[in-house]
Design a protein around this motif. Structure first.
Motif, mmCIF file in Angstrom:
data_model
loop_
_atom_site.group_PDB
_atom_site.id
_atom_site.type_symbol
_atom_site.label_atom_id
_atom_site.label_comp_id
_atom_site.label_asym_id
_atom_site.label_seq_id
_atom_site.Cartn_x
_atom_site.Cartn_y
_atom_site.Cartn_z
ATOM 1 N N HIS A 1 2.770 13.939 -66.445
ATOM 2 C CA HIS A 1 4.095 13.805 -65.826
ATOM 3 C C HIS A 1 4.795 15.145 -65.601
ATOM 4 N N VAL A 2 4.609 16.093 -66.519
ATOM 5 C CA VAL A 2 5.405 17.327 -66.429
ATOM 6 C C VAL A 2 4.569 18.600 -66.487
ATOM 7 N N GLY A 3 3.276 18.517 -66.592
ATOM 8 C CA GLY A 3 2.466 19.720 -66.694
ATOM 9 C C GLY A 3 2.473 20.263 -68.115
ATOM 10 N N ASN A 4 2.271 21.573 -68.254
ATOM 11 C CA ASN A 4 2.229 22.173 -69.591
ATOM 12 C C ASN A 4 3.643 22.399 -70.138
ATOM 13 N N ARG A 5 3.709 22.959 -71.338
ATOM 14 C CA ARG A 5 5.012 23.121 -71.989
ATOM 15 C C ARG A 5 5.932 24.031 -71.191
ATOM 16 N N GLU A 6 5.407 25.097 -70.624
ATOM 17 C CA GLU A 6 6.246 26.008 -69.845
ATOM 18 C C GLU A 6 6.817 25.303 -68.624
ATOM 19 N N SER A 7 6.017 24.477 -67.986
ATOM 20 C CA SER A 7 6.507 23.699 -66.848
ATOM 21 C C SER A 7 7.579 22.710 -67.286
ATOM 22 N N LEU A 8 7.389 22.153 -68.468
ATOM 23 C CA LEU A 8 8.388 21.236 -69.007
ATOM 24 C C LEU A 8 9.708 21.952 -69.243
ATOM 25 N N LEU A 9 9.661 23.151 -69.817
ATOM 26 C CA LEU A 9 10.884 23.915 -70.062
ATOM 27 C C LEU A 9 11.571 24.267 -68.746
ATOM 28 N N ASP A 10 10.790 24.640 -67.729
ATOM 29 C CA ASP A 10 11.365 24.927 -66.415
ATOM 30 C C ASP A 10 12.067 23.693 -65.851
ATOM 31 N N ALA A 11 11.434 22.528 -66.011
ATOM 32 C CA ALA A 11 12.027 21.287 -65.509
ATOM 33 C C ALA A 11 13.310 20.954 -66.261
ATOM 34 N N LEU A 12 13.338 21.230 -67.566
ATOM 35 C CA LEU A 12 14.549 20.985 -68.349
ATOM 36 C C LEU A 12 15.688 21.887 -67.900
ATOM 37 N N VAL A 13 15.365 23.134 -67.618
ATOM 38 C CA VAL A 13 16.379 24.071 -67.136
ATOM 39 C C VAL A 13 16.948 23.590 -65.806
ATOM 40 N N GLU A 14 16.080 23.188 -64.893
ATOM 41 C CA GLU A 14 16.544 22.706 -63.589
ATOM 42 C C GLU A 14 17.389 21.449 -63.752
ATOM 43 N N ARG A 15 16.991 20.582 -64.652
ATOM 44 C CA ARG A 15 17.760 19.358 -64.912
ATOM 45 C C ARG A 15 19.145 19.694 -65.446
ATOM 46 N N THR A 16 19.222 20.682 -66.339
ATOM 47 C CA THR A 16 20.509 21.091 -66.899
ATOM 48 C C THR A 16 21.405 21.670 -65.820
#
Length: 225
Positions: free
Chosen positions: A46-61
């Motif tokens: 769903h979100v790729g690796n952990r770094e991709s997940l953190l990037d997605a969280l930043v964009e969501r914020t």
């Protein structure tokens, strides 16, 4: 039993909750999978690796912070408020609450160099209101930044006070009314714990009133429109 259905939004919401509670270091793919009751491979899908997940969280914020609009004190209809000053106070209160609610996520946004973009919607809301109060050009820009800096600075002071160790001597000891015969009521007030909500409203209200009142009457500085 692992979940058979999972959405990207659910993954991001769970990840954001973990970061808000425990910080980015606590966010692992294994812990997130356990939180969601699914396999780690499903998280990666769903979100790729952990770094991709953190990037997605930043964009969501960043996107969530973009939803800041003035509201009534009771949380009513966005855009409500009888005057520009009231609506500015509403924006200020919402921004303070959002910053306090997600410090770890805000820090992640800052680390990725997206702080200015994150604050743009709040700035635009403030610009709309100072324009409504009659300010233009550099005066309007100064007002917007002064209000923004006041909010951010207040939140930083709040968080520092909350994280600081117990003070000795404490304010209650430093401000003994017996040692302040010139103004015992002031000493008693300073000996009591600070009320952040009251102080925030007091300081922002005073700043906004001063900016809107004096800014419309003063000529702009030399060389500035």
């Amino acid at each position: 039993m692992s979940r058979t259905t999972l959405t990207r939004d659910e993954v991001l919401a769970a990840a954001a909750s973990l970061v808000k509670q425990h910080g980015p270091a606590a966010l692992t793919m294994r812990k997130l999978a356990a939180e969601l009751g699914t396999a780690v491979t499903s998280i990666y899908w769903h979100v790729g690796n952990r770094e991709s997940l953190l990037d997605a969280l930043v964009e969501r914020t960043v996107q969530e912070m973009g939803a800041i609009l003035p509201q009534t004190p009771s949380g009513g209809t966005p855009g409500a408020g009888r005057t520009p000053a009231e609506r500015i106070l509403s924006v200020a209160g919402i921004l303070r609450r959002e910053l306090r609610d997600r410090p770890h996520l805000i820090a992640m946004v800052h680390e990725r160099g997206l702080t200015d973009r994150m604050f743009l919607p709040a700035q635009q809301a403030l610009v709309h209101e100072v324009h409504g109060a009659g300010l233009r050009g550099a005066r309007a820009a100064d007002a917007v930044r002064a209000i923004q800096f006041q909010i951010i600075g207040f939140v930083l002071v709040e968080r520092n006070r909350e994280r600081s160790p117990a003070q000795s001597p404490a304010e209650s000891e430093l401000w003994d009314p017996a040692n302040a015969p010139h103004d015992p009521p002031l000493a008693r007030a300073l000996a009591r714990p600070a009320d952040p909500e009251h102080l925030f409203q007091l300081s922002v209200r005073a700043l906004v009133a001063s900016l809107l009142r004096s800014g419309a009457d003063r000529p702009p500085p030399a060389g500035r429109p």
